[in-house]
Design a protein around this motif. Sequence first.
Motif, PDB file in Angstrom:
ATOM      1  N   ALA A   1     -10.102  -5.324   1.498  1.00 24.00           N
ATOM      2  CA  ALA A   1     -10.306  -4.340   0.435  1.00 24.00           C
ATOM      3  C   ALA A   1     -10.752  -5.014  -0.854  1.00 24.00           C
TER       4      ALA A   1
ATOM      5  N   ALA B   1      -5.194   0.671  -0.459  1.00 23.33           N
ATOM      6  CA  ALA B   1      -5.420  -0.329   0.588  1.00 23.33           C
ATOM      7  C   ALA B   1      -4.349  -1.400   0.617  1.00 23.33           C
TER       8      ALA B   1
ATOM      9  N   ASN C   1      -4.493  -6.839   0.689  1.00 21.89           N
ATOM     10  CA  ASN C   1      -5.538  -6.579   1.682  1.00 21.89           C
ATOM     11  C   ASN C   1      -6.810  -7.298   1.236  1.00 21.89           C
TER      12      ASN C   1
ATOM     13  N   ALA D   1       0.845  -1.189   0.000  1.00 18.30           N
ATOM     14  CA  ALA D   1       0.000   0.000   0.000  1.00 18.30           C
ATOM     15  C   ALA D   1       0.885   1.246   0.000  1.00 18.30           C
TER      16      ALA D   1
ATOM     17  N   CYS E   1      -2.747   8.886  -0.996  1.00 18.02           N
ATOM     18  CA  CYS E   1      -3.909   8.029  -0.783  1.00 18.02           C
ATOM     19  C   CYS E   1      -5.200   8.851  -0.791  1.00 18.02           C
TER      20      CYS E   1
END
Length: 261
Positions: free
Chosen positions: A223, A216, A220, A143, A150
């Motif tokens: 996600a 994410a 993940n 990430a 982000c």
Amino acid sequence: MTALIRVDAQPGRERPLVIAWLAALVALSWACPVFRALHISTVEPLALPPAQGSTPHPTARLRWCWCWPCGGAMLSAMMLPASTPTILLFARLNRLVHAVRHPNLATLLFVIGYLAVWSGFGACATLAQWALHDAGALDPGMAMVNPNACGLALVAAGVYQWTPAKHACLQGCRAPLSTFLTGWRPGLAGALRMGFGHGLYCTGCCSLLMALLFVAGVNNLGALVGLAALVLAEKLLPGGTVVACIGGLGLVAWGTLLLFP
């Protein structure tokens, strides 16, 4: 094309076969991200950049070669369930038209054309991931580490959910019958082209949502499931456009919190 359609004595007989191998394909596709998410702590992290002036270990670069097929499997797992009604519709129309000798093969080529578009998207995402990795912009969970980046990504994806381009592509995914009837391509090559065209609609609809995996982390699992559920709701629920707009508001709110904590 409608003039070629004939009454089928056994309507819908292609559905069980298509659903069965699509379910098998989705299950195999989900196995890859689930395995990576559950076993990521047992392997050497990919996202750790090499020390300055050092040469990356050969096995680290070799693992990058697997990122593209793994990314393609991940995208297939997320997108195929929402596209299953469209694939079934194509299989039904293709069988009614009797344009090819092997309609199941034409359906397979339609799916291959569809996945080819997402494979190209996955290749671009892998190259971007590689560049971010070498720049030290990714954490071990793959990430982005910069909260401002982000936040901007979330806001951009949320705003796009409200744009006419998003809604036009979403409508093409939700109601493909008119596209099929007006742009039907006969033969096996035509099936491949039509799958590619539907993939372009789908990419235009969901590419920015898929790009949120950089926020994410591609490992993940939560996600992945959340984005897959949002795509499924947008494309299959009666109020899919409303779901897209509500999701966009949530993404903008989340990104704003990251930009202005």
